[in-house]
Design an enzyme around this catalytic site. Structure first.
Site, PDB file in Angstrom:
ATOM      1  N   ASP A 125      10.861 107.499  39.791  1.00 14.27           N
ATOM      2  CA  ASP A 125      10.224 106.227  40.190  1.00 14.27           C
ATOM      3  C   ASP A 125      10.481 105.115  39.175  1.00 14.27           C
ATOM      4  O   ASP A 125      10.106 103.966  39.407  1.00 14.27           O
ATOM      5  CB  ASP A 125       8.714 106.403  40.461  1.00 14.27           C
TER       6      ASP A 125
ATOM      7  N   HIS B 138      11.120 106.204  30.544  1.00  9.99           N
ATOM      8  CA  HIS B 138      11.411 107.640  30.686  1.00  9.99           C
ATOM      9  C   HIS B 138      12.266 107.850  31.927  1.00  9.99           C
ATOM     10  O   HIS B 138      12.599 106.879  32.613  1.00  9.99           O
ATOM     11  CB  HIS B 138      10.118 108.466  30.706  1.00  9.99           C
TER      12      HIS B 138
ATOM     13  N   ASP C  24       4.539 105.483  31.692  1.00  4.78           N
ATOM     14  CA  ASP C  24       3.634 106.582  32.029  1.00  4.78           C
ATOM     15  C   ASP C  24       3.237 107.291  30.741  1.00  4.78           C
ATOM     16  O   ASP C  24       4.072 107.520  29.865  1.00  4.78           O
ATOM     17  CB  ASP C  24       4.340 107.580  32.952  1.00  4.78           C
TER      18      ASP C  24
END
Ligand SMILES: [Zn+2]
Ligand SMILES: [Zn+2]
Length: 307
Positions: free
Chosen positions: A65, A61, A212
């Protein structure tokens, strides 16, 4: 067999011991960098893996980070290291942000130092080699177009040497032909079919990498019977409410998913710098024993267990 090398295992910001999200999946000469958090290029050097064959980057994504390291990597490619070409794969929104970073900030009108392709992908198989495939699937996290990846060996029929011996098949090219699905004729005129010396099909090894995610119920199918599942574990159980709020998982949720999906090994990453490894493991091991919390530069070999 696949090997996964962790280059960065911290969530959101780096810690003294953990870099930001990045990992390399290897199979034979193939290399896939999954995510490229800030500092990834230095981790690549320090790990000793180097830039050779590192021509494919898969993004889960577009959060910073997971992508900021692409800027530094491209800057280095402009002056120092070289790869022959670079394919970056990800969802539409992810690639839009990567496009801004690479073309708006780093390149600014200059040519990329290699053929550079930003490949938009959706759920489905997008890469196929002789003996394995890579498939993307959709993941629920903050924002659209989040993806997870399945690396899966193609199913194959094992060669049964005792059968071949019994039938008098000599060692050498005859056996190779049978494995390749070709009939052979022995010097005595006897015909041997591949079916005579090949066992029933066996599934290939399966490695699932989820970045995530805030949910697990929509991941069950993708993770089903995986030999290894790599998944985020940003929070521990005490902070389940925060996990929900920021669309992340607790270690316990990851373990419950592994159990439900019949996964063989669970590897947790994307660890908040507030926790120690044992805090994370404490929540998990009561549910799913075969769990590791990845550290930077850890490497795991993912093989099919003997059946
Ligand atoms: Zn993240
Ligand atoms: Zn994120």
């Amino acid at each position: 067999m696949f090997e996964i090398l962790f280059l960065g295992t911290s969530a959101s910001a780096p810690s003294a011991k953990r870099g930001l999200s990045a990992q390399i999946v290897k199979h034979d000469e193939y290399r896939f960098l999954i995510d490229c958090g800030e500092g990834t290029q230095r981790q690549i050097l320090q790990s000793g893996v180097g830039f050779k064959n590192l021509t494919r980057i898969l993004l889960t994504h577009g959060h910073l980070d997971h992508i900021l390291g692409l800027g530094g990597l491209m800057s280095t490619f402009l002056r120092w290291e070289a790869v022959e070409e670079l394919d970056i794969f990800g969802g539409r929104t992810t690639l839009d942000r990567v496009h801004d970073l690479l073309y708006g900030v780093v390149l600014r009108g200059n040519q990329a130092p290699m053929p550079l392709r930003l490949n938009e992908i959706k759920s489905g198989t997008f890469f196929e080699a002789e003996d394995f495939t890579v498939t993307a699937f959709s993941v629920t996290h903050r924002g659209p177009d989040c993806l997870g990846y399945i690396f899966e060996g193609k199913s194959r029929r094992p060669f049964l040497p005792e059968k071949a011996d019994e039938l008098g098949v000599p060692f050498g090219p005859e056996r190779r032909d049978l494995v390749a699905g070709k009939e052979i004729i022995l010097p005595n005129g006897k015909r041997i079919q591949p079916d005579d010396v090949l066992g029933p099909p066996q599934k290939g090894v399966k490695l699932v990498v989820v970045g995530d995610t805030g949910k697990t119920d929509d991941l069950l199918d993708a993770c089903k019977d995986a030999d290894a599942l790599v998944i985020e574990s940003t929070y521990i159980d005490e902070e389940a409410e925060m996990a929900r709020q920021f669309s992340h998982l607790t270690a316990r949720q990851a373990a419950e998913l592994a159990l439900k999906a019949g996964v063989k090994k669970l590897i947790l990453t994307h660890i908040s710098r507030r926790y120690r490894e044992k805090d994370v493991l404490k929540d998990v091991q009561v549910i799913f024993q075969n769990t590791s919390v990845a550290r930077d530069f850890d490497s795991f070999q993912i093989k099919r267990e003997e059946q």
